[in-house]
Enzyme design. Structure first.
Site, PDB file in Angstrom:
ATOM      1  N   GLU A 286       0.861  -1.163  -0.070  1.00 38.30           N
ATOM      2  CA  GLU A 286       0.094   0.081   0.181  1.00 38.30           C
ATOM      3  C   GLU A 286       0.948   1.124   0.061  1.00 38.30           C
ATOM      4  O   GLU A 286       1.630   1.239   0.793  1.00 38.30           O
ATOM      5  CB  GLU A 286      -0.821  -0.100   1.215  1.00 38.30           C
ATOM      6  CG  GLU A 286      -2.001  -1.091   1.134  1.00 38.30           C
ATOM      7  CD  GLU A 286      -3.102  -0.786   0.033  1.00 38.30           C
ATOM      8  OE1 GLU A 286      -3.355   0.298  -0.663  1.00 38.30           O
ATOM      9  OE2 GLU A 286      -3.029  -1.871  -0.757  1.00 38.30           O
ATOM     10  N   CYS A 320      -1.818   8.755   3.579  1.00 33.36           N
ATOM     11  CA  CYS A 320      -1.846   8.692   2.244  1.00 33.36           C
ATOM     12  C   CYS A 320      -3.269   9.050   1.813  1.00 33.36           C
ATOM     13  O   CYS A 320      -3.473   9.064   0.408  1.00 33.36           O
ATOM     14  CB  CYS A 320      -1.495   7.379   1.938  1.00 33.36           C
ATOM     15  SG  CYS A 320      -2.190   5.889   3.109  1.00 33.36           S
TER      16      CYS A 320
END
Length: 515
Positions: A286, A320
């Site tokens: 990720e 993020c």
């Protein structure tokens, strides 16, 4: 077997009892500053001469603690230890593995203020953000324990007369877990316990800026009854230890959360078959995001303002999922911008020692320098309308910053900054707004503020992100409610906290018996 999963409640710090409990926890954690934590390989506590030192980003003169630093020799020993432990752990009853997670969650819940205070000190998180981080870690343990109980049954397949067929899941082997510093508890916990509960053994290499909270969690797993060698704690440098773990022929699963550059490099390294390696490695990465909040012309402006500010400046934009791009319909652009600037200028920035601080520091000097460099770029590419200043004399503080009137191809519209900076751009209509939102190499989160049902339907199909939110901010996915993971260069879309996540850590096996 277990009660139904329920999301861990957030703490209300306006309640005096809770505020006092947090203040006391901060004092207790401060009293432990400077403590040293050892490596853990099997049952052996290992101390090395070389240390990783954790610094308070709010006050860089304060040392939170230190951990011993692993080298390749220790990494090799940890791999062999984990490999041997796997030979029995893989056959441990999934219910017992799940029970360990439930016990660990209960321990953390009892020590929630302590763990939150640790994040305030080590990661510079404001109280609300720290509390949510710990709650998410508890959620991961509770949710994955229940998911494992479901998954252990396998899936139904057809059988025929004289034949019985089964389809079930088995573990993959030794897992390498490399979590980030921004969710130093939640993601670290989630990416550690998912391989554990599915029957893999784990080599945990925590982020070098936040190793203390990881060390404390490893102690929790030990208290919860994790067998020797199933969890191994080996902080170290990425170049020396991280690459060694990823490349090793006896590691089977790599789970990483962090930057695009490191993630793609690990993905590539893990794909190479090494000498004496007899399997292909599973990789869960990720990575980053360049996430957009779209505001349509018929949007509720108050909702839009709240969504932009929360998305951009929560935890100083160090997520993020942070909304670092605001794409506003031309008809409401000026109104939205003015109100966001007003709200932004009201945000409190400082050392998060009280509940009233909205934004703490960024994580370290490298982050401070990178973000302030981007602010200078933004001044050239657009119009600075809020913030733009920093102070790293004591800690790494940057004011929440807004750059308006930015071209959609500008660097601050395309590159991940990972700080409290948001760029504003105009869209001539909704189709144009979607086009801008999709023009990034990332595809993690996005938000659309609109009351137009046709536009909601269109964005649902055409806004290419893994997590899409309507009429709210684009951060704060909750385990079991909004499974999290992104498209394109944001990663492998593993959907952490969702019903498909645990299966990624396992292999499906078909058994057919004729009689």
């Amino acid at each position: 077997m277990f009660p139904a999963y329920k999301h861990e409640a957030f703490t209300d710090f306006t309640v005096e009892e809770n505020r006092k409990a947090m203040e006391e926890a901060l004092k207790q954690v401060k009293a432990t500053f400077g403590k040293h934590y050892n490596l853990l390989v099997g049952s052996e506590q290992i101390t090395t001469e070389e240390k990783i030192v954790s610094i308070n980003p709010s006050n860089k003169e304060e040392v939170i603690g230190s951990v011993s630093k692993a080298n390749q020799e220790i990494a090799e020993k940890a791999i062999e230890t984990a490999y041997q432990a796997f030979q029995t752990w893989q056959y441990t009853d999934p219910v017992e593995r799940a029970n360990i997670l439930v016990r660990a969650a209960a321990i953390v819940r009892r020590r929630k203020y302590e763990f939150s205070a640790t994040l305030v000190a080590e990661a510079g998180k404001p109280w609300k953000e720290a509390d949510a981080d710990i709650a998410e870690g508890i959620d991961f343990m509770e949710y994955y324990a229940r998911q494992m109980i479901e998954l252990k049954q396998g899936k139904n397949v057809q059988s025929r007369p004289g034949e019985h067929n089964r389809y079930f899941y088995i573990p993959t082997g030794v897992a390498v877990t490399i979590p980030p510093w921004n969710f130093a508890f939640a993601i670290m916990v989630g990416t550690t316990v998912a391989p554990l509960v599915t029957g893999n053994t784990v080599l945990l290499k925590p982020a070098s800026t936040t190793p203390v909270v990881a060390a404390k969690f490893v102690e929790v797993l030990q208290k919860a009854g994790i067998p020797e060698g199933v969890i191994n704690f080996i902080p170290g440098s990425g170049a020396e230890v991280g690459d060694y773990l990823v490349d090793h022929p006896k590691t089977s699963l790599i789970t990483f959360t962090g930057s695009r550059d490191v993630g793609t490099r690990l993905y590539s390294r893990a794909a190479k078959v090494q000498q004496n390696q007899n399997h292909l490695k599973r990789v869960i990465v990720e990575m980053g995001g360049k996430d957009t909040v779209i505001v349509d012309k018929d949007a509720d402006i108050d909702i839009a303002v709240d969504a932009i500010v929360t998305s951009a400046f929560g935890f100083s934009g160090q997520k993020c999922s942070a909304g670092s791009r605001a794409v506003i319909h031309d008809d409401v652009y000026d109104e939205v911008l003015d109100k966001v600037v007003k709200r932004t200028n009201e945000l409190t920035v400082g050392e998060p020692t009280t509940k009233d601080i909205y934004m703490g520091p960024v994580i370290d000097q490298a982050a401070y320098d990178k973000i302030t460099d981007y602010i200078e770029i933004g001044k050239q590419e657009g119009r600075l309308v809020a913030g733009g200043e920093g102070d790293d004399s004591k800690g790494y503080f940057i004011k929440p910053t807004i750059i308006a009137d930015v071209d959609v191809e500008a660097r601050i519209m395309q590159e991940e900054i990972f700080g409290p900076v948001v760029a504003f751009a105009k869209a001539k209509d909704f189709d144009h707004a979607l086009e801008i939102a999709n023009n990034s190499e990332y595809g993690l989160t996005g938000a659309v503020i609109t009351n137009n049902r046709a536009h909601i339907n269109k964005a649902t199909m055409e806004f290419h992100v893994g997590n899409l939110y309507f009429n709210r901010n684009c951060t704060g996915a909750i385990v079991g409610y909004q499974p999290f993971g992104g498209f394109k260069m944001s990663g492998t879309d593993s959907k952490a906290g969702g019903p498909d996540y645990l299966a990624l850590h396992m292999q499906a096996k078909t058994v057919s018996e004729s009689f």
